[in-house]
Structures are given as structure tokens and as C-alpha cells.
Scaffold this motif. Structure first.
Motif, PDB file in Angstrom:
ATOM      1  N   PHE A   2       0.808  -1.213   0.000  1.00 21.84           N
ATOM      2  CA  PHE A   2       0.000   0.000   0.000  1.00 21.84           C
ATOM      3  C   PHE A   2       0.846   1.271   0.000  1.00 21.84           C
ATOM      4  N   THR A   3       0.413   2.234  -0.807  1.00 22.64           N
ATOM      5  CA  THR A   3       1.064   3.541  -0.816  1.00 22.64           C
ATOM      6  C   THR A   3       0.047   4.533  -0.288  1.00 22.64           C
ATOM      7  N   CYS A   4       0.464   5.305   0.660  1.00 20.45           N
ATOM      8  CA  CYS A   4      -0.495   6.246   1.240  1.00 20.45           C
ATOM      9  C   CYS A   4      -0.258   7.655   0.714  1.00 20.45           C
ATOM     10  N   LEU A   5      -1.184   8.134  -0.099  1.00 22.20           N
ATOM     11  CA  LEU A   5      -1.171   9.524  -0.574  1.00 22.20           C
ATOM     12  C   LEU A   5      -2.572  10.067  -0.288  1.00 22.20           C
ATOM     13  N   PRO A   6      -2.823  10.442   0.953  1.00 22.91           N
ATOM     14  CA  PRO A   6      -4.216  10.621   1.393  1.00 22.91           C
ATOM     15  C   PRO A   6      -4.908  11.885   0.910  1.00 22.91           C
ATOM     16  N   LEU A   7      -4.164  12.809   0.309  1.00 20.52           N
ATOM     17  CA  LEU A   7      -4.779  14.095  -0.025  1.00 20.52           C
ATOM     18  C   LEU A   7      -4.802  14.301  -1.532  1.00 20.52           C
ATOM     19  N   LEU A   8      -5.999  14.502  -2.078  1.00 22.25           N
ATOM     20  CA  LEU A   8      -6.116  14.797  -3.508  1.00 22.25           C
ATOM     21  C   LEU A   8      -6.606  16.235  -3.662  1.00 22.25           C
ATOM     22  N   GLY A   9      -5.906  16.991  -4.490  1.00 21.81           N
ATOM     23  CA  GLY A   9      -6.383  18.316  -4.852  1.00 21.81           C
ATOM     24  C   GLY A   9      -6.690  18.273  -6.337  1.00 21.81           C
ATOM     25  N   SER A  10      -7.862  18.750  -6.731  1.00 22.63           N
ATOM     26  CA  SER A  10      -8.183  18.690  -8.153  1.00 22.63           C
ATOM     27  C   SER A  10      -8.708  20.034  -8.610  1.00 22.63           C
ATOM     28  N   SER A  11      -8.442  20.336  -9.862  1.00 19.52           N
ATOM     29  CA  SER A  11      -8.917  21.592 -10.416  1.00 19.52           C
ATOM     30  C   SER A  11      -9.257  21.355 -11.871  1.00 19.52           C
ATOM     31  N   GLY A  12     -10.497  21.554 -12.222  1.00 21.27           N
ATOM     32  CA  GLY A  12     -10.948  21.301 -13.583  1.00 21.27           C
ATOM     33  C   GLY A  12     -12.387  20.837 -13.544  1.00 21.27           C
ATOM     34  N   PRO A  13     -12.948  20.475 -14.702  1.00 24.79           N
ATOM     35  CA  PRO A  13     -14.347  20.082 -14.738  1.00 24.79           C
ATOM     36  C   PRO A  13     -14.633  18.895 -13.800  1.00 24.79           C
ATOM     37  N   GLU A  14     -15.757  18.998 -13.124  1.00 26.97           N
ATOM     38  CA  GLU A  14     -16.184  17.969 -12.169  1.00 26.97           C
ATOM     39  C   GLU A  14     -16.257  16.600 -12.844  1.00 26.97           C
ATOM     40  N   ALA A  15     -16.704  16.578 -14.103  1.00 30.66           N
ATOM     41  CA  ALA A  15     -16.883  15.308 -14.806  1.00 30.66           C
ATOM     42  C   ALA A  15     -15.547  14.575 -14.928  1.00 30.66           C
ATOM     43  N   LEU A  16     -14.495  15.334 -15.220  1.00 32.52           N
ATOM     44  CA  LEU A  16     -13.180  14.699 -15.343  1.00 32.52           C
ATOM     45  C   LEU A  16     -12.685  14.185 -13.987  1.00 32.52           C
ATOM     46  N   THR A  17     -12.932  14.969 -12.960  1.00 25.19           N
ATOM     47  CA  THR A  17     -12.538  14.529 -11.617  1.00 25.19           C
ATOM     48  C   THR A  17     -13.187  13.186 -11.313  1.00 25.19           C
ATOM     49  N   THR A  18     -14.470  13.079 -11.642  1.00 27.69           N
ATOM     50  CA  THR A  18     -15.193  11.837 -11.384  1.00 27.69           C
ATOM     51  C   THR A  18     -14.557  10.675 -12.133  1.00 27.69           C
ATOM     52  N   VAL A  19     -14.212  10.906 -13.396  1.00 28.81           N
ATOM     53  CA  VAL A  19     -13.625   9.827 -14.189  1.00 28.81           C
ATOM     54  C   VAL A  19     -12.257   9.419 -13.614  1.00 28.81           C
ATOM     55  N   VAL A  20     -11.463  10.416 -13.242  1.00 29.29           N
ATOM     56  CA  VAL A  20     -10.140  10.113 -12.688  1.00 29.29           C
ATOM     57  C   VAL A  20     -10.293   9.297 -11.402  1.00 29.29           C
ATOM     58  N   LYS A  21     -11.236   9.722 -10.558  1.00 29.25           N
ATOM     59  CA  LYS A  21     -11.455   9.004  -9.309  1.00 29.25           C
ATOM     60  C   LYS A  21     -11.879   7.565  -9.574  1.00 29.25           C
ATOM     61  N   LEU A  22     -12.759   7.415 -10.575  1.00 30.50           N
ATOM     62  CA  LEU A  22     -13.256   6.087 -10.913  1.00 30.50           C
ATOM     63  C   LEU A  22     -12.102   5.171 -11.336  1.00 30.50           C
ATOM     64  N   TRP A  23     -11.209   5.736 -12.140  1.00 28.40           N
ATOM     65  CA  TRP A  23     -10.069   4.942 -12.605  1.00 28.40           C
ATOM     66  C   TRP A  23      -9.181   4.533 -11.428  1.00 28.40           C
TER      67      TRP A  23
END
Lengths: 358, 345
Positions: free
Chosen positions: A185-206
Motif C-alpha cells: 500500500f502507498t499512502c497519498l491521502p490528499l487529492l487536490g483537483s482543479s478542472g471540470p467535475e466530470a473529469l474529476t469523477t472519471v479520474v477518481k473512478l479509474w
């Protein structure tokens, strides 16, 4: 806690997912286990630190490349927490870039009746390591993600534009917890995102499908905002904060917004008056205690109350901003001065670790 | 018909909501019955614009006619921007005799002496208010009709309200106003808001006034339940007391809709628990801004619900009493722009 993800076609993945229930580890469960062995009650361990190092101006430009810093500062980021990533390898970033590009293209084409006549994917993803954006040796190196795309009706020869960016980081994560994680396991607990919500959702899904992790909205709590008020004010002598601006919302009908802007010098004078009398001995660690933060905020509130007879404690601190950056209760943060970035990210890493579900 | 008239017409039609277009044109009263029937208001706005352009062309109408249309719309829908209140001071002996024609003539001549070219249009509205529309030009350019300043003055009152005035135009307008209204000076009244009627009501005291005697016996109407009479009674008493205090400060009727109040505080920091700061001589400088869709309503609710201690501090109640929403607060007497002095102990 398993998020609803479409059934993966690959049987390997299915197997791994079923195992993952027991693997998925979080900060709180880890500490809970620890607390059974030691007398510290789990509850206290789950709170935010009550004392933290005073922010020191890090000459971060020496460690992090200016190109990366340029991408990180002066952008408002939406924060999320991320549970530890399973089998994430910093060496595989090239392949992740390809996979995510393909994934986004596939997601985009879903539901389209006609095959999109685009020979190459219209999204170009690049993953890169942000060298040096760490607080301690146990922290995994931060990862920066950028998605470039060509506008829908643009000509082929037009350059692609940056449409989304995000980073995953861990700055001074609790070493006890980080060491307690199984080795995959690699722990990178903080995600900062900037851009269209739809892309954020897709990235998270992946990420969810690839690294078996889950994401959640990270709000910046009232206490964390108060910490930022104090920590940022503490920087004033080294680096002018220009103003200390706090926004409160009071729960009346119609809602009352209060913007309280304090002169930076006067804020600093008040801050130094509530600092504990430090021993003359040159302490190598200049620590800030929660008591000091509480006294500072209480001082600001009492000055306000003396004039308006209005109790700010009845409301909610929703936003804090200085020349160093701004933070909103909704989980949006902007860092304007990279010199104190590490301190801010440290606090946020801690918040993210705490927010993770058990 | 020149380009700028065309541009303003297009902009104006775009700005007026579709459902109000017919009423506004009717009120303007320039179109003949025949022309009115020609206009099909179910058509998209750009067709209507074309139609109007044709009518303007046919009748040889100019900017003058078009500004009339704009004024008709703005007078009925004044909440299109930030309104600032001004107060005229030291009236001449004949100030109260000034009437519309005189003001119109004087204002136009004074302003065009100060700035040229300038285009002024003055219209009297039904409620005694005089509406002035000013399109400013300078030595090198013709009046810019796309960014007009609106001024509203009620005859026989010292109040003037302005919208979209730049700091460069301010002294020119001030001078023309002072001369034409027969006053000697004019100052910023430190009151602003998005609703013209609200700030007018605050200044002219046209809201439900507060009379302390009305609330003399707040307990009389409260029926005490049997359950725990003493506790209930005490709580009811406190709540009633808060309500009374809230009403004494803000009245119990509808309140003029203000959106903001700004206080610049330059007062000493006093706190018994903080010796260092109390001994610190310099004032603690800060700026406090309150914002709400209906600020006074929010304040009244604060006082009723106990978020604000009662009696309500004069700082908040003086928004209505003094008719302003911009204050500078200092410890020693009035500050630069302030008449509000704090009594501190």
C-alpha cells in the motif's frame, strides 16, 4: 464502504476486489488497534494534533522544481481524501498515463451511437512525480496529474490545452500509521483537483478500479480553519500577510455573512500577546499549541463582541484568507505563496487521514 | 440613425426582460397604435430589435427618443446597480422654492458649463422624484450613452441618490447639484444599497417607526402553560424581553432592504484576560462587513434569537437612526467620516 463500481470484466480484478475488504486500511482503524495495546484512548488519538510546529519559511524552490510549483500555486483546489493505494508504483507512471488516457476516452464514448472519428485519443494524460514535496522520510513522493485536451471544434494542428490538473500528496503523515500499512500500500491521502467535475469523477473512478481505493469529499473543519488563521498570522514577520480575513455565517433568517478583516500588523501583535512565554533557551522546535490558537480566536471574537454585541461563536467560520492563501469550509484551498505550502499541506494531510472511513 | 444609437437600442432591448417589453414600450408612448399592432412580442428579441430600428429610421428618431425609452425602463426598475445617497447641506433662503422647471434649466446650464459635451435628460416621476440621466463626454469624445449616470432627487428634501458615477465625474455633478438646488454644500451620506426605495425609505424615515411605548407590556399576551409555571415564566420573560429590545431597535414591521453595512474600527483592544493588548496603546485596526439579503431583518433576528445580546448596540441600531450603513469608529470623538462615537467602559 465499497463504492459502487461497475463490475469489472477482468476476473483478476474481481478476485482482488473481494480480497480488498480486509486490506482496506485506514488511519482510524490502525490507531484503534494500537490503542488496544497502549493506554492512550483511541478518541484522543483521532483528534487533530493539539500542537504543531510553527511554520518556517521553506525554501521550497530548492527542492521542488519551479515548473511544478507554478502549477501548484495560485490555483484553487478542491480537496478529497483518498484511502491507501494498492500496488501503486511510482515507477509505473508512464503506463498509468496511457491507461488513464484510454479510460477517459472510453468513458467519454459511452452512450455515443456513432463511433467517434478521432484516430488518436483526444485526451492526453501525464503523471509525474513532484520531487521534494514531502515532510518526512516516511512520506511517499507526491504525484502530479495533468490532462490535456483539444477543444471540441478545434483544428488538428491547434495545441492541446491543459483542462484538468490534480495532485496526490502526503506531507508528514503520521509515521506510526504509515509504517503499519502492509507493504503493497502507498499512502497519498490528499487529492487536490482543479478542472471540470466530470473529469474529476472519471479520474477518481479509474483510481478506484486500478488501486482499489476510495475517495471522499474533504471539508476543512472549523478547527482546521482556526489553525490556519493562527499559522498564517505567525508568518507575518517573515512574509507580509497583507490582511487577515475571516468570513463567518450566522444562522439567522435571512443568513448573515460577516467579513472580519484585520490589519496584518495588529493581528500579529495580538497573536504574539497570546503566545505562551517561551523560555529564553533557544528552542529548536518552535511549537504552536492549540491553546494559543484558541486564545487568539477568542481575542478576535471578543473584540468583535465588544463592539457589536454579536456572538460569532453562534455561527460558523467559513473562509479564511491572507496573502499566503485562502481556505474554505467547503474544502477548497488556494496557496498563493509556496514558501509556507508545506505547513498548510501538513495540516491538510492530517485532516485527510482523519476523515478516512474505518 | 448613427451607430451608437443602434448599439444602445440593441443593448436596451436585450436588457429589458421579454415579458416587460410590451409594457415598457406602451409606457414610453411613442409608438402609434398601428406600429404597436405590428410588433409581435412572441418573436425573438433580435427580430423585435430590427423592427424597432426600422421604426426609428422611418420616424427619424434619434438618441433623444431612445434615452426616453431607457429612462422609462429604469424608472420602473431602478434596482439595476448600486445606489449611493448624497445629502445637500446649508440651504439658501430660497431653496424650498426651487421647482422642476427652474431646476431643470439651472442643472443643465451649470453642468454644461463644467463639462462639454454632456447630454442631460430630466424627467419628473409621479412620486415627486426628479430623474436625471447624464451621458458624459469629454473634450475628445461625444457623450457616452452606453454608460449613463442616473440621479434621483426629491424636491424639497436634501437627499440625492446616484447610480454609476465615477470619481472623476463626482465633483462636476456635486457642483451642478449644489448650484441648481440652492444649497451650499453636498456630502456623501454614507448609505448605499441595491434597492433605491429601501435607501430612500431609510433616509426619509418611511418605514414603520419605532415607539417604545407600544411595547410597554410585553407579558400581557403570553399565556403561561401549566407544566412548570416558574421556569416557563422565566424563559418567556427573557424571550419577551429580547423580542422587545429587538423591536425597540428595529421596529416590528417590514424593514427597508439593505444589503450591507461596513464598519471601520480603529479602537483600542480591551480584554481583561489579555494584559499585553490592553496596555498596548495603538488602536486595533479592522474592517467588519455585514452582508445579507435583508440586513436589518437579519439583525432583528439575531437580537430575538439571542445571538446578539440585548439591548442592541447603538452601532447596529444607528443604521436606521442615522440613516447610513458606512461607519468609521474611533475611541476619541468622531473620526474622519464618522459621527458615531462609541461610549466604552
Amino acid at each position: 464502504m465499497i463504492s459502487s463500481v461497475r463490475t469489472p470484466t477482468n476476473s483478476d480484478v474481481v478476485q482482488r476486489r473481494s480480497k480488498s475488504k480486509s486490506y482496506r486500511l485506514s488511519y482510524r482503524s490502525g490507531l484503534g488497534a494500537a490503542s488496544r495495546l497502549c493506554p492512550t484512548p483511541a478518541l484522543t488519538a483521532r483528534r487533530l494534533n493539539t500542537s504543531r510546529k510553527a511554520p518556517k519559511s521553506h525554501n521550497i524552490t530548492e527542492k521542488v522544481s519551479p515548473e511544478h510549483l507554478g502549477l501548484l500555486v495560485k490555483t484553487e483546489w478542491q480537496l478529497s481524501y483518498v484511502t491507501p493505494l494498492y500496488r501503486f508504483r511510482h515507477t509505473q507512471l508512464k503506463s498509468y498515463s496511457r491507461q488513464l488516457s484510454a479510460f477517459i476516452a472510453a468513458e467519454k464514448q459511452q452512450g455515443l451511437a456513432i463511433e467517434v472519428e478521432r484516430p488518436q485519443s483526444s485526451f492526453r494524460v501525464s503523471f509525474s512525480v513532484v520531487q521534494g514535496m514531502v515532510g518526512a522520510d516516511d512520506d511517499a513522493e507526491s504525484v502530479l496529474m495533468q490532462i490535456h485536451s483539444r477543444p471540441l471544434f478545434a483544428r488538428q494542428d491547434e495545441p492541446q490545452q491543459l483542462v484538468w490538473k490534480g495532485w496526490l500528496t502526503c506531507v508528514n503523515g503520521n509515521p506510526e500509521y504509515l509504517r503499519s500499512l502492509p507493504k503493497d500500500f502507498t499512502c497519498l491521502p490528499l487529492l487536490g483537483s482543479s478542472g471540470p467535475e466530470a473529469l474529476t469523477t472519471v479520474v477518481k473512478l479509474w483510481f478506484q478500479q486500478t488501486f482499489d481505493c476510495c475517495f471522499g469529499h474533504l471539508e476543512i473543519s472549523h478547527t482546521s480553519l482556526q489553525w490556519l488563521v493562527a499559522l498564517w498570522t505567525n508568518c507575518h514577520t517573515e512574509c507580509g500577510i497583507q490582511h487577515l480575513k475571516m468570513n463567518w455565517t450566522l444562522p439567522v433568517a435571512p443568513p448573515l455573512q460577516v467579513t472580519y478583516t484585520v490589519d496584518p500588523q495588529d493581528a500579529w501583535v495580538l497573536w504574539s500577546s497570546v503566545r505562551k512565554d517561551k523560555l529564553e533557551v533557544e528552542d529548536e522546535e518552535d511549537n504552536v499549541d492549540i491553546d494559543e490558537v484558541v486564545r487568539f480566536i477568542r481575542g478576535l471574537k471578543s473584540h468583535f463582541y465588544r463592539h457589536f454585541q454579536l456572538d460569532l461563536s453562534a455561527g460558523c467560520l467559513t473562509q479564511v484568507s491572507t496573502a499566503l492563501g485562502s481556505a474554505k469550509h467547503s474544502g477548497r484551498i488556494k496557496i498563493s505563496n509556496s514558501r509556507y505550502m508545506i505547513t498548510t499541506l501538513m495540516l491538510l494531510t492530517e485532516c485527510a487521514l482523519l476523515k478516512m472511513p474505518i | 440613425m448613427d451607430e451608437s444609437t443602434k448599439q444602445l437600442l440593441q443593448r436596451l432591448v436585450r436588457r429589458i426582460p421579454a415579458q416587460m417589453l410590451r409594457a415598457t414600450l406602451d409606457k414610453w408612448g411613442r409608438l402609434t397604435a398601428e406600429q404597436r399592432t405590428c410588433m409581435d412580442f412572441t418573436q425573438p428579441k433580435w427580430t423585435l430589435t430590427e423592427k424597432l430600428l426600422d421604426i426609428f429610421e422611418e420616424n427619424g428618431w434619434t438618441m433623444k427618443h431612445l434615452t426616453e425609452l431607457e429612462m422609462t425602463y429604469i424608472i420602473d426598475n431602478p434596482n439595476q446597480g448600486m445606489w449611493y445617497a448624497l445629502q445637500l447641506m446649508d440651504p439658501e433662503d430660497d431653496a424650498h422654492t426651487v421647482e422642476l422647471t427652474q431646476l431643470k434649466e439651472q442643472f443643465k446650464s451649470h453642468l454644461s458649463e463644467l463639462v462639454r459635451p454632456v447630454s442631460v435628460k430630466i424627467k419628473k416621476h409621479t412620486d415627486e422624484a426628479i430623474w436625471i440621466r447624464i451621458a458624459w463626454g469629454d473634450n475628445f469624445s461625444r457623450p457616452n450613452h452606453l454608460k449613463p449616470t442616473y440621479v434621483v432627487h426629491h424636491l424639497q428634501t436634501p437627499y440625492v441618490f446616484v447610480m454609476s458615477l465615477t470619481s472623476k465625474q463626482k465633483p462636476l455633478l456635486y457642483q451642478a447639484l449644489v448650484l441648481s438646488t440652492r444649497y451650499q454644500a453636498i456630502k456623501d451620506a454614507n448609505l448605499s444599497g441595491r434597492k433605491l426605495t429601501a435607501i430612500r425609505d431609510v433616509l426619509m424615515r418611511q418605514y414603520q417607526q419605532v415607539f417604545a411605548t407600544r411595547y410597554s407590556s410585553p407579558l400581557a399576551e403570553i399565556n403561561l402553560p401549566d407544566s412548570n409555571p416558574n421556569i416557563e415564566r422565566e424563559e418567556a420573560e427573557i424571550a419577551a424581553n429580547r423580542l422587545q429590545m429587538a423591536c425597540e431597535a428595529f421596529g416590528d414591521g417590514t424593514l427597508p432592504q439593505l444589503q450591507t453595512a461596513v464598519y471601520k474600527l480603529e479602537t483600542k483592544f480591551r480584554d481583561n484576560t489579555n494584559k499585553t493588548m490592553t496596555e498596548h496603546e495603538a488602536p486595533f485596526r479592522c474592517l467588519v462587513k455585514f452582508a445579507s439579503t435583508n440586513l436589518l431583518e437579519s439583525f432583528r433576528h439575531c437580537a430575538c434569537s439571542g445571538i446578539a445580546s440585548t439591548p442592541v448596540t447603538p452601532l447596529l441600531s444607528s443604521i436606521l437612526l442615522k440613516g447610513r450603513n458606512h461607519f468609521v469608529i474611533t475611541d476619541n470623538g468622531p473620526g474622519l467620516a464618522s459621527q458615531t462615537q462609541q461610549s466604552q467602559n
